[in-house]
Design a protein around this motif. Sequence first.
Motif: not given
Length: 57
Positions: A10-13, A33-49
């Motif tokens: 959540k902090a990463d998002e 764009a970097e911010g959007k990419a960071d959000q997407t990465g955090a969301e993917i991690k959340q789904v994986g968990e």
Amino acid sequence: MSLGDKIKNKADELAGQAKEVVGTVTGNEELQAEGKADQTGAEIKQVGESVKDVFKN
């Protein structure tokens, strides 16, 4: 998913959202764009968990 992982993701998002806003306000498309990419990465991690949690139960 452990509580620590949830908090970190959540902090990463939120950090990604902040970068995106700063990029938008300053007109810095790269930062935006970097911010959007960071959000997407955090969301993917959340789904994986979440998937891991389903298979644990």
